[in-house]
Scaffold this active site. Structure first.
Site: not given
Ligand code: IVH
Length: 687
Positions: A128, A132
């Protein structure tokens, strides 16, 4: 509550057939439904005015029957709640970050490692978009949003519920079936279109524009007034559903997201279940190019193991789960031949080189210009005439020159920085230790004059908002205004008909409005007048501190460098700049003319024998009757001195809500008297 249609409502709302409570429940559900249709399905079932009428009616009913007002009412979307400070909340389950990489090889390694660890299991991955923006967690209980918290440091974040409630894609009440208790995590992003509009407005208002949509999203969530956040048009993209203890969700991440969509969350459709590394790589390659077609920014792709039961089996490393990884896109980079360099003169006279290069497609737009910062930058990058520049666009909207493409040495001619001002011909100056060249002819150099006028009338300065850049140029070209003090000598007949053939033309009514706005600006307090003068290195905060310390412009002008250095945050460079500016003949003349015109050149009268005189007071926490700056000004107006830290000289601490425990300890240790906001009000005689 889909029993009634909007038509039913419109028919019945006036005939008094429903009792208020029932109608309130109906309005909540119907406004939520219309909101969902509008934002998620792009469908408007009613006109804006009908929608507003419903919202207004609900607002009125909530005022009449506050006991029935739902904390999740759609009236909360309009905002208006003031966050004095944001409470810190500990996440019930820490908000982990993901391991990330710029290398496809590492994604291959991740996939191979996962496959090995899950030998014998039937599993897949989801790919996915990696938004940002700013990560937040939303807690839902019995289908109601109860709290929104920023990621913070992953363990503790800020409670931003009031602001989150203004984001239309955050459901306040869930639809259909939902788990009784869970947390929805996702990213708040600032879509490009809304971001660009907002930034243009900020520039027009004289506010610093945000560097990129991520910073803007983060700043918006921290706005003190949620009504302002409501204007920001943020988008919440949900990417993760997490159960509270004992609550069953669905067995795959993919199904959970589809379910979340049915509950009313915005879950973007570009999510793919992948079986192997080739499918993962295809997804990454596709979005590396296609990302610029999206209405909001993404900076990579997130790959997760789809079967949630396997997450536990894979476990966590110190900081991130082993069942997911983020692939980050490299900043897009292109090269383009340097065609020419413009040397632009700003309001303070600083000359900035700007490269013009052959237009190239980069990060979703055509770019053809980028700053070369200053002479040091050009030298450091070895930029020569005819070079091919390397230009990048990462998370930032603005393209950056990051170097030059290697060419054969010996044939290159170094870029020469001009020695005279390209606008007025004055010899440029470069002060020892400073990187910038600047034009010293501030009284006769056109872009400096126009720039200063623009700054002077800006919203945070004199706030003469009917004077935009076009009109200032008209006034300048007509030789009516050459210096800020000229604005206060404009006559109505001089203005009428100016620029008749242009859109900025000044007709009777606008001439009157303009003169009224100029007149009104005479009430602007001293600290803002000081800022409006545009003295180099004196920003809003500096101007405020100087005004509070010296009280009058004459006292500032009479101060020595050492005395100026006594002011908090005023360093050598600023002190010298203030001193020299106010000693300059032409500036003295401007200040005198402004004084004669009636501008505020001294701080409001301060009571030296007030009830608080002799006290050094520290304020801490947040207050109900005042902003923090407001209470400080109030203390000073009663003769007290405000200090920012507790010391043995502190005599009183006014403790608002959430006074920090450290401060409290220190105050107790030093035996300083602590009073509440109410006690303060009594002390200064405002019960
Ligand atoms: S999953 C435990 N999915 O990217 C998993 N994160 O370090 C939780 N982010 O702080 C994250 N898009 O803020 C996930 N489709 C997405 C995301 C996403 C952006 C961000 C999130 C996280 C950082 C990854």
């Amino acid at each position: 509550m889909d029993l009634f249609s909007t038509d039913d409502y419109l028919r019945q709302s006036n005939d008094g057939a429903w009792d208020d409570h029932e109608r309130m429940e109906y309005l909540v559900a119907e406004i939520d439904r219309l909101n969902f249709e509008y934002y998620m399905n792009d469908r408007s079932e009613v006109s804006d005015s009908e929608f507003d009428a419903m919202l207004r009616e609900l607002t009125d009913l909530e005022k009449k029957h506050p006991q029935w007002a739902s904390p999740q009412s759609p009236t909360k979307r309009v905002g208006g709640e003031v966050n004095k400070s944001f409470n810190q909340v500990t996440h019930s389950i820490p908000m982990l970050s993901l391991g990330n990489t710029y290398s496809i090889e590492e994604i291959e390694e991740f996939e191979a490692r996962t496959r090995k660890l899950l030998q014998g299991e039937d599993f897949s991955y989801t790919c996915e978009l990696k938004y940002d923006g700013v990560a937040i967690g939303l807690t839902y209980e019995n289908g109601k949003l109860v709290r929104a918290v920023t990621r913070g440091n992953g363990v503790v974040g800020d409670d931003i519920t009031a602001n989150a409630m203004t984001i239309p894609t955050i459901p306040l009440t869930l639809r259909g079936n939902y788990p009784p208790a869970f947390e929805a995590r996702g990213e708040v992003v600032y879509p490009f279109e809304a971001f660009n509009k907002m930034n243009q407005q900020r520039e027009a208002d004289g506010d610093e524009p945000f560097a990129n949509p991520r910073n803007a999203a983060s700043g918006s969530l921290k706005l003190q007034n949620s009504a302002e956040c409501a204007q920001r048009k943020l988008l919440f993209c949900m990417y993760f559903m997490m159960a509270k203890q004992g609550v069953e969700l669905r067995p795959t991440h993919y199904e959970r997201l589809q379910w979340a969509r049915q509950m009313g969350f915005f879950v973007q459709p570009h999510i793919k279940e992948c079986r192997d590394i080739d499918e993962i790589k295809q997804f990454i390659e596709h979005w590396d190019k296609a990302r610029w077609e999206l209405p909001y920014g993404i900076d990579g792709i997130v790959i997760k193991v789809n079967q949630t039961a396997l997450w536990e089996k894979l476990g966590l490393t110190a900081k991130s789960p082993r069942w997911a990884i983020a692939y980050k896109f490299k900043a897009e980079r292109v090269s383009s031949p340097l065609l020419s360099i413009d040397f632009q003169v700003g309001r303070t006279g600083v000359v900035t080189p700007v490269a013009n290069f052959e237009p190239v497609w980069l990060g979703g737009t055509t770019v053809k210009r980028a700053t070369l910062v200053n002479a040091d930058f050009i030298e450091r990058m070895h930029i020569c005439e005819g070079d091919r520049l390397l230009i990048e666009k990462g998370g930032e909207i603005i393209p950056k020159v990051v170097g030059v493409e290697p060419t054969v040495e010996g044939m290159r001619k170094a870029v020469a920085f001009p020695t005279v001002c390209p606008e007025c011909g004055a010899k440029l100056v470069r002060t020892e230790g400073e990187a910038a060249h600047y034009c010293p002819n501030d009284g006769g150099c056109r872009p400096q004059i126009i720039g200063r006028l623009e700054h002077f009338v800006g919203r945070r300065a004199m706030n003469i908002d009917s004077l935009g850049p076009e009109r200032l140029i008209l006034l300048y070209n007509a030789k009516l205004v050459r210096s800020v003090d000229d604005l206060y000598h404009l006559q109505r007949n001089q203005l009428l008909g100016l620029g008749a053939e242009q859109s900025a033309s000044i007709r009777e009514k606008s001439a009157d409005n303009l003169l009224a706005a100029i007149e009104e600006s005479k009430k602007v307090p001293f600290e803002r007048v000081l800022y409006a003068l545009g003295i180099r290195y004196v920003g809003e905060v500096g101007a405020k501190k100087l005004a509070r310390h010296f009280k009058t412009i004459d006292a500032i002008a009479a101060a020595t460098i050492d005395e100026l250095l006594q002011v908090d945050d005023v360093g050598e460079v600023t002190a010298r700049s203030v001193h020299d500016w106010l000693a300059d003949e032409s500036h003295i003349r401007i200040v005198e003319r402004l004084r004669q015109s009636g501008l505020q050149l001294q701080a409001q009268q301060v009571q030296t024998d007030g009830v608080l005189s002799g006290n050094t007071i520290v304020v801490s926490g947040s207050f109900n009757h005042f902003t923090r700056d407001g209470i400080k000004a109030d203390i000073e107006s009663h003769g007290g001195r405000v200090s920012s830290s507790i010391s043995s000289r502190t005599t009183i601490i006014v403790a608002g809500e959430n006074m920090g425990p450290e401060k409290l300890k220190k105050a107790e240790r030093l035996g300083v008297k602590i009073i509440s906001e109410e006690e303060y009000l009594k002390l200064v005689g405002q019960p």
